[in-house]
Scaffold this motif. Structure first.
Motif, PDB file in Angstrom:
ATOM      1  N   ASP A  63      32.476  47.285  34.020  1.00 40.76           N
ATOM      2  CA  ASP A  63      31.512  47.668  35.297  1.00 40.76           C
ATOM      3  C   ASP A  63      32.003  46.325  36.175  1.00 40.76           C
ATOM      4  OD1 ASP A  63      29.537  47.313  36.255  1.00 40.76           O
ATOM      5  OD2 ASP A  63      28.188  47.018  34.621  1.00 40.76           O
ATOM      6  N   TYR A  64      32.697  46.760  36.965  1.00 47.24           N
ATOM      7  CA  TYR A  64      33.390  45.623  37.245  1.00 47.24           C
ATOM      8  C   TYR A  64      33.241  45.226  38.416  1.00 47.24           C
ATOM      9  CZ  TYR A  64      37.406  48.124  35.227  1.00 47.24           C
ATOM     10  OH  TYR A  64      38.334  48.726  34.053  1.00 47.24           O
ATOM     11  N   PHE A 110      41.569  28.520  33.442  1.00 45.18           N
ATOM     12  CA  PHE A 110      40.686  29.463  32.116  1.00 45.18           C
ATOM     13  C   PHE A 110      40.834  31.174  32.473  1.00 45.18           C
ATOM     14  CE2 PHE A 110      37.094  32.084  30.181  1.00 45.18           C
ATOM     15  CZ  PHE A 110      38.596  31.676  28.650  1.00 45.18           C
ATOM     16  N   ALA A 111      39.810  31.203  33.670  1.00 39.81           N
ATOM     17  CA  ALA A 111      39.512  32.857  33.518  1.00 39.81           C
ATOM     18  C   ALA A 111      40.006  33.318  35.285  1.00 39.81           C
ATOM     19  CB  ALA A 111      38.128  32.052  33.758  1.00 39.81           C
ATOM     20  N   LYS A 112      40.848  32.228  35.416  1.00 37.18           N
ATOM     21  CA  LYS A 112      42.440  33.550  36.835  1.00 37.18           C
ATOM     22  C   LYS A 112      42.494  35.040  36.180  1.00 37.18           C
ATOM     23  CE  LYS A 112      45.698  32.063  39.598  1.00 37.18           C
ATOM     24  NZ  LYS A 112      46.416  30.447  40.065  1.00 37.18           N
ATOM     25  N   ASP A 113      43.516  35.079  34.994  1.00 43.89           N
ATOM     26  CA  ASP A 113      43.139  36.324  35.866  1.00 43.89           C
ATOM     27  C   ASP A 113      42.496  36.658  35.151  1.00 43.89           C
ATOM     28  OD1 ASP A 113      46.177  35.650  35.467  1.00 43.89           O
ATOM     29  OD2 ASP A 113      46.041  35.316  33.002  1.00 43.89           O
ATOM     30  N   SER A 114      41.604  37.135  33.999  1.00 44.79           N
ATOM     31  CA  SER A 114      40.357  37.791  33.614  1.00 44.79           C
ATOM     32  C   SER A 114      39.612  38.019  35.641  1.00 44.79           C
ATOM     33  CB  SER A 114      39.058  37.454  32.975  1.00 44.79           C
ATOM     34  OG  SER A 114      40.478  37.604  31.984  1.00 44.79           O
ATOM     35  N   PHE A 115      39.456  37.033  36.313  1.00 41.31           N
ATOM     36  CA  PHE A 115      39.079  37.085  37.657  1.00 41.31           C
ATOM     37  C   PHE A 115      39.371  38.461  38.610  1.00 41.31           C
ATOM     38  CE2 PHE A 115      38.550  35.547  41.824  1.00 41.31           C
ATOM     39  CZ  PHE A 115      36.876  35.732  41.650  1.00 41.31           C
ATOM     40  N   LYS A 127      40.262  45.705  40.030  1.00 44.77           N
ATOM     41  CA  LYS A 127      39.677  46.598  39.783  1.00 44.77           C
ATOM     42  C   LYS A 127      38.423  47.337  40.842  1.00 44.77           C
ATOM     43  CE  LYS A 127      41.431  48.671  36.136  1.00 44.77           C
ATOM     44  NZ  LYS A 127      42.290  49.865  36.590  1.00 44.77           N
ATOM     45  N   TRP A 128      37.641  46.317  40.677  1.00 49.64           N
ATOM     46  CA  TRP A 128      36.073  46.405  42.010  1.00 49.64           C
ATOM     47  C   TRP A 128      36.657  47.024  43.022  1.00 49.64           C
ATOM     48  CZ3 TRP A 128      31.694  48.221  42.032  1.00 49.64           C
ATOM     49  CH2 TRP A 128      31.018  48.027  43.452  1.00 49.64           C
ATOM     50  N   SER A 129      37.564  46.119  43.399  1.00 49.24           N
ATOM     51  CA  SER A 129      37.632  46.241  45.051  1.00 49.24           C
ATOM     52  C   SER A 129      38.681  48.077  45.353  1.00 49.24           C
ATOM     53  CB  SER A 129      39.020  45.528  45.369  1.00 49.24           C
ATOM     54  OG  SER A 129      40.212  45.305  44.497  1.00 49.24           O
ATOM     55  N   GLU A 130      39.662  48.369  44.139  1.00 48.94           N
ATOM     56  CA  GLU A 130      39.912  49.849  44.138  1.00 48.94           C
ATOM     57  C   GLU A 130      38.545  50.517  44.251  1.00 48.94           C
ATOM     58  OE1 GLU A 130      42.418  50.648  40.278  1.00 48.94           O
ATOM     59  OE2 GLU A 130      43.873  48.916  41.442  1.00 48.94           O
ATOM     60  N   GLU A 131      37.757  50.447  43.679  1.00 51.69           N
ATOM     61  CA  GLU A 131      36.377  50.996  43.226  1.00 51.69           C
ATOM     62  C   GLU A 131      35.752  51.271  44.901  1.00 51.69           C
ATOM     63  OE1 GLU A 131      33.483  50.903  40.290  1.00 51.69           O
ATOM     64  OE2 GLU A 131      34.957  50.696  38.907  1.00 51.69           O
ATOM     65  N   LEU A 132      35.720  50.235  45.118  1.00 53.13           N
ATOM     66  CA  LEU A 132      34.844  49.840  46.645  1.00 53.13           C
ATOM     67  C   LEU A 132      35.438  50.679  47.608  1.00 53.13           C
ATOM     68  CD1 LEU A 132      33.909  46.189  46.702  1.00 53.13           C
ATOM     69  CD2 LEU A 132      32.255  47.995  46.607  1.00 53.13           C
ATOM     70  N   ASP A 133      36.882  50.601  47.765  1.00 50.32           N
ATOM     71  CA  ASP A 133      37.331  51.029  49.002  1.00 50.32           C
ATOM     72  C   ASP A 133      37.827  53.118  48.165  1.00 50.32           C
ATOM     73  OD1 ASP A 133      39.777  51.804  50.681  1.00 50.32           O
ATOM     74  OD2 ASP A 133      41.611  51.077  49.340  1.00 50.32           O
ATOM     75  N   SER A 134      37.997  53.296  46.733  1.00 49.98           N
ATOM     76  CA  SER A 134      37.835  54.940  46.605  1.00 49.98           C
ATOM     77  C   SER A 134      36.164  55.145  47.476  1.00 49.98           C
ATOM     78  CB  SER A 134      37.976  55.417  45.337  1.00 49.98           C
ATOM     79  OG  SER A 134      36.590  54.669  44.848  1.00 49.98           O
ATOM     80  N   VAL A 135      35.019  54.649  47.267  1.00 50.59           N
ATOM     81  CA  VAL A 135      33.881  54.888  48.294  1.00 50.59           C
ATOM     82  C   VAL A 135      33.874  54.946  49.288  1.00 50.59           C
ATOM     83  CG1 VAL A 135      32.724  55.353  45.880  1.00 50.59           C
ATOM     84  CG2 VAL A 135      32.951  53.170  46.097  1.00 50.59           C
TER      85      VAL A 135
END
Ligand code: 44T
Length: 840
Positions: free
Chosen positions: A42-43, A63-68, A74-82
């Protein structure tokens, strides 16, 4: 996936706990939620949680850089696709607020910007990413693709043009010595003219530049030359400047070179009118005495004379109108009017350009002058009334005697820029200059041959501050023959004979009565699309290869389904832009073809051509009309719809392999029926060693010597790219140092056969300096049929790898080329072989 579950080592906030008791809980709760959402894919929610955590607790950034980052992508891919594009960019902006110097986020945002068509912004992001991490290959590759938009290549040409530099320097020096003490450089570029003024002794120098990249570059250059305190540079369009807000008072000299090949295309008229009203001291009157410090204003250049000439030129013709009657076996009679976007006789429109530019002396096949050069316009930049009068000036009609017989293809235009009374620069086709000429092509589909004794009627106007030239008529034996379809209503003057009013009324009524489609309209195609349509060889090769494949498959299907009638074969054309290949496939009979043509006007042309060539309409589909989502298209069709042929567009007009070609090819292979084929099946890359000064001049500021005594090269040369595109190899001034050799083979039917590195040994046939390796492609549609991107009638241009360090070579010596292919980008490094290869 990056580490999402590990806990940070330092969970404690350094802030005193008692100030915000719930804060730590909020942060750690949000961090846990972010990680959980990430695991649940749930990005969107994960992203919001991360934003909260990192805004509240910056100590978690490392600490959180990579996950962020992962969440963001991932979230921008989803936003892009819609299609939620605004939100996508908002996310990136929020991310960059937290990690302003993160090259991966910058590069990725650049990629999104690029895909959405924001090229300059995209380029800026790649450049920043690369500055932060010079050895980041993704950003480097992206940067090379767009550097041309950031810093246009002509900057190199202009800085390498010593004649031009010296003339400008002398004119500025003279003006400053005569008392022009305060100077504004409009459109400073690298800062060169402003620095000339300072060096000549001007007390105050200001400069403005509208491009952000060029502005930053100018600041670096000026500072490196020790003038940062003495030249004030503004990142502004001159039209937005005023005294005393931006400059303390009006200046006595404006220097500018904001002129393009068509003279006015960079807006010099508007800029100078504005400068005279807001930035310059009043102009000198004849009675004014000049002594000491000037109290009047002036402009360098002081004015210009524009010349025109009618030409016959096949190279121009094939890029601006359809001149073949048959393409790949299809009659083009029903195509209707097809125009290039370069047209100045129609109403100003954003999609239209009034002219294009070419270096006439370098056009393949040359050109034939049909008239002597004629003066189209003279303009005095020191006369504000004249500048203001230009746009309201009546359309001027010029009659030009025809001197040679030939087909009228275009008017070519150039100018002389009068720096001051003594010195001028010419951009003419005969000059040894870096300048291109402006080309105003003729659109009329009827070929018109001019004859000596004819007079060509040319109209010159300056609506919307663009200079427009159009050939309207020919006077022959006392008759006036009108060219092009002219809309008389836009001309208030009465110098054009009014057509018969009765006839006009009838035609207006006829238009009212008929429906829209019968009104003569036209379809616009890019210049390269028109050149492609005019490329007979390309379409014939496709027609032959498709015919061969389809007859094989038809025979196969008949064997399989003896007795019962077999369904049609399916062909998919995924060419970019306008393509006739689907129709050529459909014309093979019993073939249902899918076209990727998207624009409705262009689809109409294909439908008209299908009808007129007896292709059943249901055999042509525009799949993009049906499928919103590319994903759907890429799904494997049901069994009976497996494609027999998939046509890929593999080489861009500029001479580079299309991005993601190999990915598309492997996808296409999965969609084929047995015995089906991807077109092309193979691409062979060829190249050779050349010595070419021209290519060097266009790639970087050359030589060790400073430009006019200023250090500019090391700064602007950061924008040098190793691959030069849109090259015309047939007219490139160069010395061939080797034979053409095969550099690489791309097998589109077999991904395993593709290597990404290859060493090629080339023998030098003469001595010289290897400065570049031009390359082109043989595109194999099948084993026998191929088209070359180097062929004379091709719509493709060539590309060349330009070596940063030229390599001296002797005749007979061997050169080792390390050829690399990374994501459709070719790079080549050259080394002299000390030990000759064993001949076997
Ligand atoms: N190209 C020539 C045109 N600017 C030169 O941002 C000749 C093209 C050319 N800044 C091949 C060969 C050649 N206020 O950086 C640009 C531009 C800037 C302004 C502030 C303004 N009103 C303007 C207007 C433009 O001026 C710089 C130079 S424009 C020169 C164009 C070698 N192809």
């Amino acid at each position: 996936m990056p580490n999402t579950s590990a806990r940070p080592k330092h969970r404690r906030s350094r802030r005193p706990r008692r100030a915000e008791p719930g804060r730590d809980e909020l942060i750690s709760g949000s961090l846990q939620s972010a990680q959980q959402c990430l695991l649940n894919q749930d990005y969107g929610t994960a992203f919001v949680h991360y934003l909260l955590v990192l805004n509240l607790a910056p100590q978690f950034k490392d600490f959180a850089k990579d996950s962020f980052r992962f969440t963001l992508f991932k979230w921008s891919e989803e936003l892009d696709s819609v299609g939620r594009i605004q939100e996508l960019f908002d996310c990136y902006e929020q991310a960059l607020e937290i990690f302003p110097a993160d090259e991966v986020i910058l590069n990725s945002m650049g990629e999104h910007l690029f895909r959405m068509g924001f090229r300059d912004e995209a380029a800026g992001h790649f450049h920043k990413a690369l500055k932060l991490k010079p050895d980041y290959p993704e950003a480097r590759e992206n940067f090379y693709r767009v550097a041309n938009w950031l810093v246009e290549r002509w900057h190199f040409l202009m800085l390498n043009d010593r004649g031009r530099n010296q003339k400008y320097q002398q004119a500025i020096q003279k003006a400053v010595q005569k008392g022009c003490n305060t100077v504004l450089d409009i459109g400073t570029g690298t800062g060169i003219l402003g620095m000339c003024a300072k060096k000549a002794g001007a007390a105050e120098v200001y400069a403005c530049e509208l491009s952000k990249t060029m502005y930053e570059l100018a600041c670096e250059v000026v500072s490196a030359n020790g003038m940062d305190g003495s030249i004030k540079i503004l990142h502004k369009k001159s039209l937005e400047m005023e005294a005393p807000t931006d400059i303390p008072h009006r200046v006595s000299l404006v220097v500018t070179e904001t002129v393009d090949a068509g003279l006015f295309g960079e807006g010099i008229i508007e800029s100078l009118i504005h400068a005279w009203h807001h930035l310059l001291l009043p102009p000198k009157r004849d009675e004014d005495e000049v002594s000491g410090q000037s109290t009047t204003g002036r402009v360098i250049p002081g004015g210009a004379t524009v010349f025109g000439m009618a030409v016959e030129c096949l190279e121009i013709r094939r890029h601006h109108r359809l001149y073949v009657t048959e393409v790949g076996g299809l009659s083009m009679a029903a195509a209707g009017e097809l125009h290039s976007p370069v047209n100045c006789s129609s109403e100003p429109d954003d999609s239209m350009e009034p002219y294009t530019t070419e270096r006439l002396s370098r056009l393949p096949g040359g050109y034939k002058p049909l008239t002597e050069p004629f003066t189209a316009l003279c303009i005095d930049f020191n006369n504000v009334q004249e500048l203001e009068g230009l746009s309201s000036r009546e359309v001027q009609e010029i009659r030009v005697p025809v001197t040679q017989e030939g087909e009228l293809d275009a008017l070519a235009v150039w100018f002389q820029l009068h720096l001051d009374k003594e010195s001028s620069l010419s951009t003419g086709p005969q000059e040894d200059t870096c300048w291109e000429q402006a080309i105003y092509p003729i659109h009329s589909t009827d070929r018109f041959v001019l004859k000596p004794q004819d007079e060509l009627v040319v109209e010159v106007s300056c609506r919307d501050a663009y200079l427009r030239l159009s050939s309207v008529a020919v006077l022959r034996d006392g008759q006036k023959i009108h060219l092009d379809n002219h809309d008389y209503s836009q001309y208030p003057g009465n110098h054009i004979p009014t057509p018969n009013p009765e006839a006009e009324l009838c035609s207006a009524l006829a238009c009212l009565q008929t429906n829209q489609s019968q009104i003569k309209d036209f379809c616009m195609l890019e210049c390269s699309e028109l050149a492609l349509l005019n490329n007979h060889e390309y379409h014939q090769s496709f027609s032959n290869a498709l015919a061969k494949l389809m007859s094989q498959l038809k025979a196969k299907h008949q064997n399989h389904e003896q007795g019962s009638s077999s369904g049609p074969l399916y062909a998919l054309d995924v060419s970019e832009g306008f393509s006739l290949l689907s129709l050529i496939a459909a014309s093979q009979g019993h073939v249902k073809a899918y076209s990727s043509v998207e624009k409705s006007k262009q689809q109409e042309v294909l439908v008209r051509l299908a009808r007129s060539n007896d292709i059943p309409e249901q055999h042509l589909e525009f799949w993009l009309n049906h499928m919103e989502d590319e994903q759907e298209m890429l799904q494997r069709p049901s069994r009976e719809k497996l494609w027999s042929a998939i046509i890929l567009d593999c080489v861009e007009t500029c001479g580079l392999i299309r991005q993601k070609l190999m990915e598309k090819a492997s996808l296409a292979r999965c969609l084929l029926e047995e015995g089906g084929q991807v077109f092309p099946e193979k691409i062979v890359v060829f190249g050779l060693l050349v010595e070419s000064d021209t290519l060097l001049q266009e790639s970087a500021v050359q030589g060790e010597e400073p430009t006019l005594g200023f250090t500019i090269a090391p700064f602007i040369n950061q924008f040098t790219v190793p691959v030069h595109v849109f090259l015309d190899f047939s007219t490139l001034e160069c010395k061939h140092l080797s034979e053409a050799v095969e550099l690489f083979v791309l097998d589109l039917m077999d991904s395993n056969a593709n290597y990404t590195h290859r060493e090629v040994k080339v023998k030098a046939v003469s001595a010289g300096r290897i400065t570049a390796i031009p390359f082109w492609y043989h595109i194999y549609l099948d084993q026998e049929i191929s088209v070359s991107t180097l062929s004379q009638n091709s719509h493709w241009r060539q590309a060349a790898v330009v070596l940063q360090e030229p390599l001296e070579v002797q005749a007979g010596q061997w050169v080792r080329l390390a050829v690399k292919l990374h994501k459709s980008t070719i790079s080549i490094a050259a080394h002299i072989e000390n030990t000759p290869p064993q001949e076997d």
